[in-house]
Motif scaffolding. Sequence first.
Motif: not given
Length: 556
Positions: A438, A441, A462, A464
């Motif tokens: 994260d 991201r 994304y 993740t």
Amino acid sequence: MQSSKETKTLNSICIVLVLLGGFVRLLLYDRQMTYNTVICMFFTAAAFIWILQLKRRLVQSDVRKNLIMAAYLMIFWIAMRTVKYIFLPRGHIITRYVWYMYYIPQVFCVLLMFFSVLYIGRPYDRPISRRWKLLYIPAFVIVAGILTNDFHQMAFRFTGKFPAWNDAYYSHGPLYLAVMLWMIILFAAMLAVVFIRCAVPARRRKIWIPMIPLGIGIAYLILFFVKPDSILLFVFRVPEIGCIIFAAFMESLIRAHLLPSNDSYGDFWNASSIGAGIMDREGGIRYKSESGVPVTPVQVREAQKHEILLKDGSISLRSHEIQGGFGYWTRDISEINHLNQELADMGDVLAEENAMLDAENKLKEKRFKIEQQNELYDSLAKSVSLQLDKLEELLGMPRQEEEEFEQTMKYACILNSYIKRHSNLQLLFHQNKEIPGDELRLAVAESLEYVRLYGVKTYGAYRTDGGLSGAVILTTYEIFEAVLEAAIPGTNAVLVNLEISDGGLQMRMELNTPKGMLNKSFMEETIKSLNGRLDIEAEQRTEYVSLILPSGGESI
């Protein structure tokens, strides 16, 4: 955080306009055409003021669009009521259908408000699920049922003939009850979503605030059925009270900070933990954080050239010229001064051997910590040295035209975002060998946000899950930044797809008409050491970049 003065003023104007509408009906009750026209003007003005409030205060564009559309529906509701009583003959079929059209804003306003509440707790670049749009189906079915009531009378059952429908007695059918149930369910769902998704638990205690307009609406509805000749029902008719309840409910959510909004910018600055401020060119302090120390205009201007010491040398003041004035910041150096004083006083106790050894051990310990910190800071500075040099070059450029200067500063924001996020990732790597996905991201998303501010269309997708080794995360972000810097300015669109799982990392980028392409040999040795693969291809005016790195550097 309190609402800004502008917000309070405009809200007060809206309230006054609404109350004036009721007063006008009492004052001109025997002149229906006049008071209906004036009431329509007052409510329309209040609605447009609220629309301006929404445009200024709401950040998420979808939320803003939904609520503005709801406000326009309220204007439509009031307009239809005005047309019905002023321009159409009593008992005419068109008058009846205009009455049926009242239920278009009633059904869809609540639905649009519910869609707005669903954005609470979601990132700005993530829309709500498309499955929620299926709620339009029952909404259209209900509205269609109301508009075709003449054929089935499931909403309103008339006992008289249609030509005299307005004077005839009628009762409410199941379709009318469906409208009431529709609004009750959606209002209850909104309160539940707000309570569950509120990011600050302390604000959940304010859930009673939006319940006040709902309570007023329920009381009005009960009064409508129990005592229809009440003075309140005469002063504020159903369309007017409906618009008031809908707008008051959403405004109370914003007021209670249950629905995110941007207001009272100065309060954000005041709450800042850094000692900083902004001064205009006339020497007026426009913003100052509560932790800041008092400064004079002369001190701020002098701090551009050299450091100014305040409070007996314990506070360091520096400033920088910005557009429209000066930005200044302070730094507490009392601890440094204290350490220097300790070092100075230590010479007085070096005569004793034990004291000298103790002082030497303490100095070694401090030096070791300082060396570790210096090594870390040197590593951070070295890893972003290229971006620091570019940033310094941009900030040191000669005076430019306003538009060119603004674009330069936007590009500087892209570099600054990378410097900040890369340094943060390195610090995490220093503390722990594995970095959560994260974090990458968030870094990529923030960089894309500034690229979008620069004028380039961006899109990021994304997924993740879990974390990866710090080397994999840092390498990915460095390649991402290198691709951006090679393409900007020039590119007009950037798409990023980032996937992180236990198996590793995949990042795909697509750039339209980039200025330049990343060299295929970029970080070649690093990527090979991680058993990864970097593919760069160009097709017509589009660059495709694909990076695959296995988890922990395993073979792919």
